[in-house]
Design a protein around this motif. Structure first.
Motif, PDB file in Angstrom:
ATOM      1  N   ARG A   1      42.742  58.698 -83.772  1.00 54.04           N
ATOM      2  CA  ARG A   1      43.317  58.652 -82.419  1.00 54.04           C
ATOM      3  C   ARG A   1      44.627  59.416 -82.352  1.00 54.04           C
ATOM      4  NH1 ARG A   1      42.892  53.764 -81.832  1.00 54.04           N
ATOM      5  NH2 ARG A   1      44.993  52.889 -81.771  1.00 54.04           N
ATOM      6  N   ALA A   2      45.444  59.322 -83.408  1.00 56.12           N
ATOM      7  CA  ALA A   2      46.699  60.081 -83.441  1.00 56.12           C
ATOM      8  C   ALA A   2      46.422  61.572 -83.495  1.00 56.12           C
ATOM      9  CB  ALA A   2      47.527  59.648 -84.652  1.00 56.12           C
ATOM     10  N   GLU A   3      45.324  61.935 -84.170  1.00 54.27           N
ATOM     11  CA  GLU A   3      44.992  63.350 -84.338  1.00 54.27           C
ATOM     12  C   GLU A   3      44.674  64.014 -82.993  1.00 54.27           C
ATOM     13  OE1 GLU A   3      42.303  65.992 -87.456  1.00 54.27           O
ATOM     14  OE2 GLU A   3      41.755  63.915 -87.010  1.00 54.27           O
ATOM     15  N   ILE A   4      44.117  63.241 -82.036  1.00 57.05           N
ATOM     16  CA  ILE A   4      43.771  63.808 -80.727  1.00 57.05           C
ATOM     17  C   ILE A   4      44.867  63.545 -79.704  1.00 57.05           C
ATOM     18  CG2 ILE A   4      41.314  63.631 -81.182  1.00 57.05           C
ATOM     19  CD1 ILE A   4      41.222  61.098 -79.491  1.00 57.05           C
ATOM     20  N   GLY A   5      46.049  63.053 -80.176  1.00 61.46           N
ATOM     21  CA  GLY A   5      47.185  62.863 -79.277  1.00 61.46           C
ATOM     22  C   GLY A   5      47.286  61.492 -78.676  1.00 61.46           C
ATOM     23  N   GLY A   6      46.488  60.547 -79.116  1.00 60.07           N
ATOM     24  CA  GLY A   6      46.563  59.193 -78.583  1.00 60.07           C
ATOM     25  C   GLY A   6      47.770  58.433 -79.101  1.00 60.07           C
TER      26      GLY A   6
END
Length: 787
Positions: free
Chosen positions: A77-82
């Motif tokens: 999720r962090a990887e896609i900007g979440g």
């Protein structure tokens, strides 16, 4: 096929035993996904990992793996900007800490000199994300709350919140504490409704405080009112909390962005630490079941020593020794029901699956396991009513599939091969199936009741009988596997023990063919011989152990005796030295008195006093020089080849003897007193070798020989030794050309003299003899004239 084999061999139940030893959800998930590998190099690598984990566990005991979390979803999720919540960020920090701590743990072990290969290579690539860990820990506390220190703005907002809360509570507390206010309140408390501070007001006083009604009790008698005096402050408090929420979200977004920068590093940490947790789970499981690392091969050879089924409790299991793929590739196990035949099959099958899963196996040290390309098993009754399949049909359906796929790199396990149909046809079919599998080159273990298969193993090279032992006396199996001995049905023996008439039993025996009786008698003879050999071996081991124990006890007693002797001698020396010292002091006093007397009596000379003192000093004993020094131990001479005539010692019985002849490369015939026996070369210790007698020409021994004296002194020798010396001496003196020699035997009891006279009187080289004259030694010497 593998799924069915795993089911019948209870592979999943073994994984359930392994599961609790994983310390994280990541490790547990990897255990659930565990499957046997059929690649030899991969299996070797997996075993090396388990062995190194077991080594670390053995040296350190506790392994620092706490704090590892499954953060893969958070990373994605962090990887896609979440945006990650505080709890997720805390798990990221905890996982980073776990990886850093384990990496440091391994580095310290290497610095201490522990030889490790796999763990240093695994941890070397782990990124040290200390700054990210510190950034998260500086903003989020251990309970998942965002700290005031996360930002200056957040600290300021929370100060405002605390100020507004204090103001509201202060005003409301004044109302609840006042006497008029208490009359109008249902309870003197301050509570919260809709995130705003309120007080419980009786319904009849609703208009007294003004403000806003947020709630009421179930009866309607109490209203939860926000007094008008605190509405403004509550509004300010609400605004401050909204600002706090936005600031917290901003902080979490910033931290999530920091995590996004290290997603690849974090994924590597998760992957590596999952493998580490899995490795230690396997090592801990191996320790719990007393498992060992087997030697691996891809030739199909296995030798499991003291093998135990991991799913059977230790107090119930009987370890078995089983071998396959060496001198024989097929093993046919016979024996009664409930005797352990199926357990043997399952033990071999499950342990092989464990080996190919990178797990250590519950066997003794030095066991060997093979990595097979395929494992087949036909075990148990899988009769299907829906498919209208009988027991025999069910087995044959499975066997047909096995026959289509089996090859020389396969392990095949058949339980009750050919059962469920006519015995004659079933036995013939079983033999044909075994022949096919054997010709293909596969390794096979089969259990059966058919007596025809007992003879099958004797008629086929590479096939061996085995059986599970049964105690007819107790009517219970011992579960011991006996390789090389076919099983007996024991039906007649069991029936007799249970009380069936001997007449009926004898009649039944008459119904059996002569060939079958011969086979049963042969089996009985083999069992008796085996039991006798086991008893003799056990007795020999007991005798050897008793001899070793007595040897140790004698050595200890000898050592104690030597120590006690030295102690007593030292004590005596100390006591004697004390007496001498005391005497010297008294002598010194006497000499001192003599000196004083000398002054009054000049007749006593100075040199007389000096001589007297010197004599006293010389009288002091020198214990150190008189004490017997221990003799240096003689080293055993090294002799590579023993020959006839060599004197040797047989270590196992501590007896000296003489080599008679060499039997073969490993054994010699040894003369031990009146007895000859064959002795293993490794049990012999060389002592000495007789010098060869030189044969010299007569011309070289004529005339005087300086090596032979004209007299022989026998005093102090024993009678037998003296007679041998006299006879040898007369021969040497004759060769030396002497005409007369003297033999000194002393007077004593006269026995030695009489023996010498009798020997000389009958010796062919002695012309005459006489007693020595007064000047020659008298009756203590005999003079012999030689021819």
């Amino acid at each position: 096929m593998l799924e069915r084999v795993s089911r019948v061999l209870e592979y999943d139940k073994m994984k359930e035993q392994l599961l609790p030893f994983a310390s994280s959800s990541l490790g547990k998930q990897k255990v659930k996904q565990l499957q046997p590998s059929f690649d030899y190099e991969e299996v070797k690598e997996n075993h090396a990992r388990t062995w190194e984990a077991a080594k670390v566990l053995r040296l350190k005991g506790n392994i620092p793996l706490g704090g590892l979390r499954d953060i893969r979803a958070s990373i994605k999720r962090a990887e896609i900007g979440g945006q990650l919540n505080a709890g997720e960020l805390l798990e990221v920090s905890s996982t980073i800490y776990a990886s850093r701590r384990f990496k440091s743990f391994i580095a310290n072990m290497v610095e201490d000199g522990v030889e490790l290969n796999i763990f240093p290579a695994l941890t070397e690539e782990i990124a040290d994300l200390k700054e990210l860990q510190q950034e998260i820990n500086a903003a989020i506390d251990e309970n998942g709350g965002v700290l005031d220190s996360a930002s200056t703005e957040l600290r300021s907002i929370r100060q405002q919140i605390r100020s507004h809360e204090s103001a509201v509570r202060s005003r409301l507390d004044n109302i609840t504490r006042s006497s008029s206010g208490r009359k109008m309140l249902s309870d003197a408390i301050v509570t919260i409704r809709n995130d705003r501070y309120v007080i419980p007001v009786k319904a009849e006083y609703r208009g007294h405080f003004g403000g806003i009604v947020h709630d009421q009790s179930a009866s309607g008698a109490t209203l939860f009112v926000e007094p008008e005096s605190v509405v403004q402050t509550n509004n300010q408090l609400r605004e401050a909390r909204t600002k706090e929420k936005y600031e917290i979200e901003r902080i979490l977004q910033v931290l999530s962005g920091s995590v996004m920068e290290y997603t690849s590093e974090l994924n590597f940490i998760v992957q590596t630490m999952t493998e580490v947790d899995f490795m230690f789970a396997k090592a801990l499981y191996a320790h719990s079941i007393n498992a060992t690392a087997p030697k691996l091969n891809e030739t199909g050879f296995l030798e499991m020593k003291g093998a135990r089924h991991p799913l059977i409790p230790d107090e119930e299991i009987v370890p078995i020794d089983i071998e396959l793929g060496g001198d024989f590739s097929s093993l046919v196990i016979t024996g009664p029901n409930t005797g352990g035949k199926t357990v043997t099959l399952k033990t071999v099958g499950l342990l092989t699956l464990m080996v190919q899963s990178g797990l250590h196996i519950p066997c003794k040290e030095g066991s060997t396991a093979a990595v097979f390309q395929q494992i087949f098993a036909d075990i148990g009754d899988e009769q299907s009513i829906e498919q209208s399949l009988s027991t025999f049909s069910s087995h044959m359906t499975n066997i047909v599939q096995i026959m289509e796929k089996v090859d020389f790199q396969s392990l095949v396990l058949f339980d009750e091969l050919g059962a469920g149909t006519d015995p004659t046809e079933g036995a013939a079919l079983a033999i044909s199936i075994l022949d096919h599998v054997y010709n293909v080159g596969a390794k096979v273990i089969a259990t059966t009741h058919y007596s025809e298969l007992k003879g099958y193993a004797y008629n086929r090279e590479g096939v061996v009988n085995a059986s599970v032992e049964f105690n007819v006396e107790t009517l219970r199996p011992t579960y011991r596997l006996l390789i090389g001995v076919p099983g007996r049905s024991n039906a007649f023996a069991i029936s007799s023990r249970l009380g069936l008439s001997e007449k009926i039993i004898e009649a039944a025996k008459g119904q059996i063919s002569t060939e079958t009786n011969k086979v049963e008698n042969m089996i009985s003879s083999l069992e008796d011989s085996r039991k006798e050999a086991e008893q003799e071996l056990e007795h020999a081991a007991e005798l050897r152990e008793e001899a070793a124990r007595l040897h140790r006890e004698l050595e200890n007693k000898l050592l104690q005796w030597e120590e006690e002797k030295d102690r007593l001698l030292q004590s005596a020396e100390d006591q004697a030295a004390g007496y001498v010292s005391k005497a010297k002091k008294e002598a010194e006093e006497i000499i001192s008195n003599l000196r004083n007397m000398q002054k009054n009596n000049p007749a006593i000379k100075e040199h007389q006093l000096i001589d007297a003192k010197k004599q006293l000093e010389e009288a002091e004993p020198d214990f150190a020089s008189k004490r017997k020094k221990p003799k240096p131990k003689k080293e055993k001479p090294t002799v590579h080849t023993l020959i006839a005539g060599d004197e040797v010692k047989v270590e196992s019985i501590q007896q000296k003897g003489t080599i008679v002849e060499k039997v073969n490369e490993k054994e010699y015939t040894v003369q031990l007193g009146m007895m000859k026996m064959k002795v293993n070369k490794n049990d012999l210790v060389y002592l000495s070798r007789p010098k060869p007698v030189e044969t010299r020409p007569m011309a070289m021994v004529q005339g005087r020989n300086a090596a032979v004296k004209t007299e022989l002194d026998l005093r102090g020798e024993r009678y037998e030794s003296a007679m041998m010396d006299v006879e040898k001496y007369i021969d040497e003196a004759t060769l030396a050309g002497y005409h007369q020699v003297s033999i000194i035997h002393g007077k004593g009891t006269g026995a030695l003299r009489k023996g010498v006279e009798e020997l000389l009187r009958s010796h062919p080289n002695v012309a005459e003899m006489r007693m020595g004259s007064q000047g020659e030694g008298g009756s203590g010497v005999t003079i012999a004239k030689l021819k």
